[in-house]
Design a protein around this motif. Structure first.
Motif, short mmCIF file in Angstrom:
data_model
loop_
_atom_site.label_atom_id
_atom_site.label_comp_id
_atom_site.label_asym_id
_atom_site.label_seq_id
_atom_site.Cartn_x
_atom_site.Cartn_y
_atom_site.Cartn_z
N TRP A 165 33.89 -44.52 8.23
CA TRP A 165 35.03 -43.89 7.59
C TRP A 165 35.53 -42.81 8.54
CZ3 TRP A 165 34.36 -40.85 2.36
CH2 TRP A 165 35.61 -40.36 1.94
N ASP A 180 38.50 -48.52 7.60
CA ASP A 180 38.44 -47.78 6.34
C ASP A 180 39.82 -47.15 6.08
OD1 ASP A 180 37.48 -46.40 4.05
OD2 ASP A 180 35.51 -46.13 4.95
N ILE A 181 39.92 -46.39 4.99
CA ILE A 181 41.23 -45.98 4.43
C ILE A 181 42.23 -45.31 5.38
CG2 ILE A 181 40.57 -45.89 2.02
CD1 ILE A 181 39.87 -42.97 2.30
N TRP A 183 42.81 -41.83 -3.67
CA TRP A 183 43.09 -41.35 -2.31
C TRP A 183 44.56 -41.06 -2.04
CZ3 TRP A 183 39.78 -38.76 0.13
CH2 TRP A 183 38.43 -39.00 -0.11
N ASP A 192 37.29 -51.62 -2.41
CA ASP A 192 36.51 -50.43 -2.75
C ASP A 192 37.10 -49.79 -4.01
OD1 ASP A 192 34.69 -48.32 -2.45
OD2 ASP A 192 35.98 -47.24 -1.04
N MET A 193 36.43 -48.82 -4.59
CA MET A 193 36.99 -47.97 -5.65
C MET A 193 37.41 -48.73 -6.90
SD MET A 193 36.94 -44.92 -4.18
CE MET A 193 38.17 -43.80 -4.86
N PHE A 222 39.61 -39.86 -9.62
CA PHE A 222 39.16 -38.49 -9.33
C PHE A 222 39.36 -37.55 -10.52
CE2 PHE A 222 40.30 -39.28 -4.58
CZ PHE A 222 39.18 -40.09 -4.45
N ARG A 258 32.88 -53.61 -4.18
CA ARG A 258 31.87 -52.63 -4.60
C ARG A 258 31.50 -52.84 -6.07
NH1 ARG A 258 32.69 -46.25 -3.63
NH2 ARG A 258 33.95 -46.44 -5.53
N GLY A 312 27.32 -49.88 -2.01
CA GLY A 312 28.02 -48.61 -2.17
C GLY A 312 27.43 -47.46 -1.37
N ASP A 313 27.64 -46.27 -1.90
CA ASP A 313 27.36 -45.04 -1.14
C ASP A 313 25.91 -44.59 -1.25
OD1 ASP A 313 29.98 -45.24 -0.52
OD2 ASP A 313 30.65 -43.62 -1.82
N PHE A 361 24.59 -44.25 4.12
CA PHE A 361 25.97 -43.79 4.19
C PHE A 361 26.08 -42.26 4.28
CE2 PHE A 361 30.07 -42.95 1.80
CZ PHE A 361 30.93 -43.47 2.76
N HIS A 390 27.46 -48.57 8.43
CA HIS A 390 28.64 -47.85 7.95
C HIS A 390 28.26 -46.40 7.72
CE1 HIS A 390 32.39 -46.99 5.96
NE2 HIS A 390 31.90 -46.97 4.73
O1 MIG Z 1 35.82 -41.99 -2.20
O2 MIG Z 1 37.04 -45.38 1.75
O3 MIG Z 1 31.89 -46.72 -0.87
O4 MIG Z 1 32.18 -47.17 1.86
O5 MIG Z 1 33.83 -45.41 3.30
C1 MIG Z 1 35.14 -42.67 -1.17
C2 MIG Z 1 36.16 -44.34 1.94
C3 MIG Z 1 35.82 -43.98 -0.89
C4 MIG Z 1 33.74 -45.23 -0.82
C5 MIG Z 1 33.07 -46.40 -0.18
C6 MIG Z 1 32.80 -46.08 1.26
C7 MIG Z 1 34.09 -45.78 1.96
C8 MIG Z 1 34.82 -44.63 1.27
N1 MIG Z 1 35.00 -44.93 -0.14
#
Ligand code: MIG
Length: 790
Positions: free
Chosen positions: A288, A316-317, A394, A430-431, A437, A492, A507-508, A541, A566
Motif C-alpha cells: 500500500w 493498491d488504492i 477512502w 477490498d472493503m 469509516f 476480502r 485481510g489485515d 500486514f 503485502h
Molecule cells: O482501510 O487499500 O486489507 O490490504 O492495503 C484499509 C488499502 C484499506 C485494507 C486491505 C489492505 C489494503 C488497504 N485496505
C-alpha cells in the motif's frame, strides 16, 4: 475482595458465549399432519408452524422451518448454485410417534411430539446428529435487548446434542483454532484490521461446518445471511446450536462419512471453484501502495535482477485519481497500457484494487462517470426513508451499488473495461464487508435497503452477502470483457458460494509470530469451508517485521494457493531482499521450489475445482480415522503427498512433527521414517520440515522466474517408493489461461512405478481429456539413499 471480583468476572465471561440463551425461546409445535411430494415431506404442527424436509441426494437433506406460519413459497439464496436435483430413491415410514425418511445413505427420523429430528446412517443405523431440543424462535421478543438488530426479525435457532467426543471444523474465516469444539462464533462481515486470535467476527461469513465423531463426518450449512451465531458446546456441554437474528431456519444436512465427500457435495450445492489462470499460482508482490509507474518498474526490475520469481504486482488504492474507482491518476500512471505492456515483456501482470465505494463528487460540477451513471440509473443503495446511503470510505463521501439488481451487476462488471483495455490482469476487491469509516459495526447500515429480487430487504439480511454479489458482478464482467481468459478476482469479505467468483486473502494481519501461527488453522479451515484458493499477506500486514519472521512466513505460504507479500502504507518495506542477503537467499530457495512444484500444485488445484477438496489441507482431511490429527493446528498437507510442519515461533530451530500412518521421506535429506508417531526434527532457519508420503511421485517442472518463462519440458517425477516398492502420480495440464478446460481441453495423466528385479518399471496410463501439451519428456528419479543436509 478485588481478586475475587476479577475471578468472578472471568468465570462469567468464560461460561456464557453469547447473551442469547436459546433455552428461553419458544419451541416449534408438535406434528399434526404430513404431506408428501416427489422429493419432499412437509409437516404441519399444532402451532401452525411448518417443517419441510427435501431430499436432494442420498447424502443431502434440506430442512426448512417456518414458525407459526406456512413455509413461504418464495425460496431464494444467493449462495446456492444448484437448485435442480435428480431425486434419489427414498421412502417414507410413518408411525404414531415418528416419521422416518430413508435414502440409500441417510435415515432421518422425526419424532412428532416434541418435534425432534435425528440423522443416522441408513446402513449401520449409527446416529450422526440429533436435535437436543425442538427448533425454536423468539416469539415474545425475549432476546430483543440482547440482539444486535432487534428489528431484523425473529431469532431462529436449532440445537443439536453435543457429542462427548465430537469435533467441529470449517465455519469459514475465523481467527481461531482448527477444531472449533468448545468455542462460539458470530457471523457479521466486519473490517477488523490487526485482528488477533479470538477476534470475532472478522471479514467473512461461511455458515457451514463439519462435525466429526468416531471418524464419521456430517456437515451442516445454515443458509441464512442474517447475523448468525454458532456455539459448539461453549455455553453448555449439552448442545451445539446455531441461530440467526432473522430469516428462516434453513439448513442442509450432509452425510459423509468422509469429509472429502461432504466437501464435494457442498461444492455441488454452492458452486465449484472455477480454475484461475495458472499464473495466479505464481509469486505476487504488493504494498500500500506502489506508485508512480516507475516504482512498479523498479520493484519488478529488482525481482528480475535478484533472480527472484514473480508473476504479479498489485496496485493498491493510490493508483486511482483521488480514490475514484475505474480511474487512473494521470500523474502517477500516465499510460497504464504502456506499463502493462512493458511488464508483460518481463513476464509480470498487474492486478488493481477496486473498492465498493464510489466517490460522490464534492464539487457538483465534477463529472465522474461511475457516480453519474449509477445515480441516473438508480443503481445505488438508499436508506429506508429514501435518502441516498452515503458511507465515508477512502474517497470521502461515497455511495454503494445495489448488487442485488442484475442490471447494476451488469453495469458494474462492464465498468471494468478501463482495466481490461489497459491490460490489467485481475481485480482485487477490498472493503466489501462493506466497511464504512462512519461506523465499522454495521449498525449504521441496518436500514440500508437492497432490491433483493423485489423483496426490498435491509442490510440486516444483505450485509453478509454484499461481497458475494460484488465479486459476482466483477467476475461476470471480466468473463464478458475477456471471454477467452479466466477471470482472476480476490476478495476480502464473503458469504458461502464465494468460491464461484473469487479467491481470498485473510485481510489485515499483523507482522507478529502469533499472527503467522494463525495462518495454518485459518487456511485449513477455509479449505474445509469450500474456499480452496486462500492466502495471507506474507510477512504480515501491520507492524514491523524482520528477516526471520519473513522467512518463516514464506515457509508457510510458499505452498499456499495465494502467495503474496503485502504491507501497510506506513510499514517498513518487506520485499524479500529488505532484510539482507542471508534472508533473501533463503526466500529465493522457497520461491524457486514453489515454481518447481507448480505441476503438483496445479494438479491439486484442479482437484479442488472438480471435487471441492482443497490443496491446503489439515492432516485430518487425509487421515480422518486418526484422532492425533483432530486438533493439529501447526502442520498441514498440500494435496495428498506433501506434509509441512512450519516453525511459527522466533528462535526455534527444532520441533516435533506428527507423521500419520505409512512411511514418510524427509524432503531435504530423503531419510525415511515410519509414520504413526511423533518425531523430532531440526529446523534451522533455512529449513521448513517437509515430508513426502511414501508411495507418491511428485511432478516437478523447470526452474523459472514466471509462469510460462520455460516450457514444461522435461517434467521430472520424483519417485518416493512405499514399503512395497510402488509409487503413483496424477498430472493435470491445460492451457492455463482459457476456459477451454470446461469443455474437456485438459489432459490428466496417471503414472505408476513399481520396483522389479531389474529396477523400476513405469507405466503411463491412458490419458483423459483433449488437450495436447505437445511433445515433452518425462524423467523419473528414484529417491534412494539419505543425503546429508547442507
Ligand atoms: O482501510 O487499500 O486489507 O490490504 O492495503 C484499509 C488499502 C484499506 C485494507 C486491505 C489492505 C489494503 C488497504 N485496505
Amino acid at each position: 475482595m478485588k481478586p475475587l471480583l476479577v475471578l468472578t468476572l472471568l468465570l462469567t465471561s468464560g461460561t456464557f458465549a453469547f447473551a442469547q440463551d436459546i433455552t428461553t425461546l419458544e419451541k416449534i409445535g408438535s406434528v399434526v399432519s404430513l404431506t408428501k411430494t416427489d422429493n419432499a415431506v412437509t409437516l404441519t404442527c399444532n402451532d401452525n408452524s411448518q417443517v419441510q424436509l427435501t431430499i436432494l441426494a442420498p447424502d443431502l437433506i434440506r430442512v426448512r422451518a417456518s414458525f407459526t406460519k406456512p413455509i413461504p413459497t418464495k425460496d431464494h439464496s444467493w449462495a446456492i448454485a444448484k437448485t435442480e436435483w435428480t431425486t434419489p430413491r427414498w421412502s417414507l415410514k410413518e408411525s404414531t410417534t415418528s416419521i422416518t425418511i430413508t435414502t440409500d445413505e441417510l435415515e432421518v427420523t422425526i419424532q412428532r411430539s416434541p418435534l425432534l429430528i435425528s440423522f443416522s446412517d441408513a446402513r449401520t443405523h449409527q446416529l450422526l446428529s440429533a436435535d437436543e431440543r425442538p427448533m425454536s424462535y423468539d416469539a415474545n421478543g425475549r432476546l430483543a435487548n440482547m440482539l444486535f438488530d432487534p428489528k431484523a426479525g425473529s431469532f431462529v435457532a436449532a440445537s443439536k446434542k453435543l457429542g462427548f467426543d465430537e469435533h467441529f471444523y470449517g465455519l469459514g474465516e475465523k481467527a481461531a483454532h482448527l477444531d472449533k469444539r468448545r468455542s462460539s462464533f458470530v457471523n457479521w462481515n466486519s473490517d477488523t484490521p490487526g485482528y488477533v486470535e479470538g477476534r470475532d467476527p472478522i471479514y467473512q461469513t461461511i455458515p457451514f461446518y463439519i462435525g466429526l465423531q468416531r471418524g464419521i463426518a456430517y456437515g451442516i450449512f445454515f443458509d441464512n445471511s442474517y447475523r448468525s451465531y454458532f456455539d459448539f458446546g461453549k455455553s453448555s456441554q449439552q448442545r451445539a446450536w446455531f441461530g440467526a437474528e432473522g430469516g428462516e431456519m434453513n439448513y442442509y444436512f450432509f452425510y459423509g462419512p468422509s469429509i472429502k465427500k461432504i466437501l464435494g457435495r457442498y461444492a455441488d450445492l454452492t458452486g465449484h471453484m472455477p480454475m484461475p489462470p495458472l499464473w495466479a499460482l505464481g509469486n505476487q508482490q504488493s504494498r500500500w501502495s506502489y506508485y508512480p509507474d516507475t516504482t512498479v518498474e523498479e520493484v519488478v526490475n529488482e525481482y528480475r535482477k535478484r533472480d527472484l520469481p514473480l508473476d504479479v504486482v498489485h496496485l493498491d488504492i493510490d493508483y486511482m485519481h483521488g480514490y475514484r474507482v475505474f480511474t487512473f491518476d494521470k500523474d502517477r500512471f500516465p499510460d497504464p497500457k504502456a506499463l502493462t505492456d512493458k511488464l508483460a515483456r518481463q513476464g509480470v501482470k498487474l492486478v488493481t484494487i477496486v473498492d465498493p465505494g464510489i466517490k460522490r463528487p464534492t464539487d457538483k460540477n465534477e463529472r465522474y462517470h461511475a457516480f453519474d451513471q449509477g445515480l441516473e440509473k438508480n443503481y445505488f443503495q438508499h436508506r429506508r426513508n429514501g435518502d441516498l446511503f452515503v458511507p465515508r470510505v477512502w474517497p470521502g463521501e461515497s455511495v454503494f451499488v445495489d448488487y442485488t439488481l442484475p442490471e447494476a451487476r451488469q453495469w458494474w462488471g462492464n465498468l471494468h473495461r478501463v482495466y481490461t483495455d489497459n491490460g490489467i490482469a485481475g481485480i482485487w476487491n477490498d472493503m466489501n464487508e462493506p466497511s464504512d469509516f462512519v461506523d465499522q459495526t454495521g449498525k449504521n447500515q441496518l436500514d440500508v435497503v437492497s432490491d433483493d429480487e423485489g423483496e426490498k430487504t435491509t442490510h440486516a439480511k444483505n450485509r453478509n452477502t454484499f461481497a458475494l454479489l460484488m465479486s459476482r458482478a466483477t467476475y461476470e464482467g471480466l468473463e464478458r470483457l475477456r471471454p477467452d481468459r479466466r477471470p482472476y478476482v480476490i476478495t476480502r469479505a464473503a458469504y458461502a458460494g464465494i468460491q464461484r467468483y473469487a479467491t481470498m486473502w485473510t485481510g489485515d494481519t499483523n507482522s507478529t509470530w502469533d499472527s503467522l501461527a494463525l495462518n495454518v488453522p485459518m487456511f485449513t479451515s477455509l479449505g474445509l469451508s469450500g474456499e480452496p484458493f486462500v492466502g495471507s499477506d506474507v510477512g504480515g500486514f501491520i507492524g514491523r517485521g524482520n528477516g526471520e519472521l519473513l522467512v518463516r512466513s514464506y515457509q508457510v505460504s510458499f505452498l499456499a494457493p495465494f502467495c503474496r507479500n503485502h504491507k501497510v502504507i506506513d510499514g517498513y518495506d518487506q520485499e524479500p531482499w529488505r532484510f539482507g542477503k542471508y534472508y533473501e537467499d533463503i526466500i529465493r530457495k522457497y520461491l524457486k521450489l514453489r515454481y518447481a512444484l507448480l505441476p503438483y500444485l496445479y494438479t491439486a488445484l484442479e482437484e479442488a475445482h472438480r471435487t471441492g477438496v482443497p490443496p491446503f489441507r489439515p492432516l485430518l482431511l487425509n487421515y480422518q480415522d486418526d484422532p492425533s490429527t483432530y486438533n493439529l493446528d501447526d502442520q498441514f498437507m498440500v494435496g495428498d503427498d506433501i506434509l509441512l510442519a512450519p516453525i511459527v515461533k522466533p528462535d526455534v530451530t527444532r520441533r516435533l512433527v506428527y507423521l500419520p500412518a505409512g512411511s514418510w521421506y524427509d524432503y531435504w535429506t530423503n531419510k525415511k521414517y515410519a509414520g504413526g508417531t511423533m518425531i523430532s526434527v531440526e529446523a534451522p532457519l533455512e529449513v521448513v520440515p517437509m515430508f513426502v508420503r511414501a508411495g507418491a511421485m511428485i511432478p516437478v517442472g523447470p526452474s523459472q522466474n514466471y509462469v510460462g518463462e520455460k516450457s514444461s519440458d522435461p517434467i521430472t517425477f520424483n519417485i518416493y517408493p512405499d514399503d512395497g516398492g510402488s509409487a503413483s502420480a496424477t498430472l493435470y495440464e491445460d492451457d492455463g489461461l482459457s476456459p477451454a478446460y470446461k469443455t474437456g481441453a485438459f489432459r490428466r495423466t496417471t503414472i505408476t512405478a513399481r520396483r522389479g528385479p531389474d529396477g523400476f518399471a513405469v507405466t503411463i496410463g491412458p490419458v483423459q481429456g483433449t488437450y495436447n501439451p505437445g511433445p515433452r519428456k518425462f524423467e523419473f528419479v528414484v529417491t534412494t539413499g539419505e543425503r546429508v543436509l547442507r
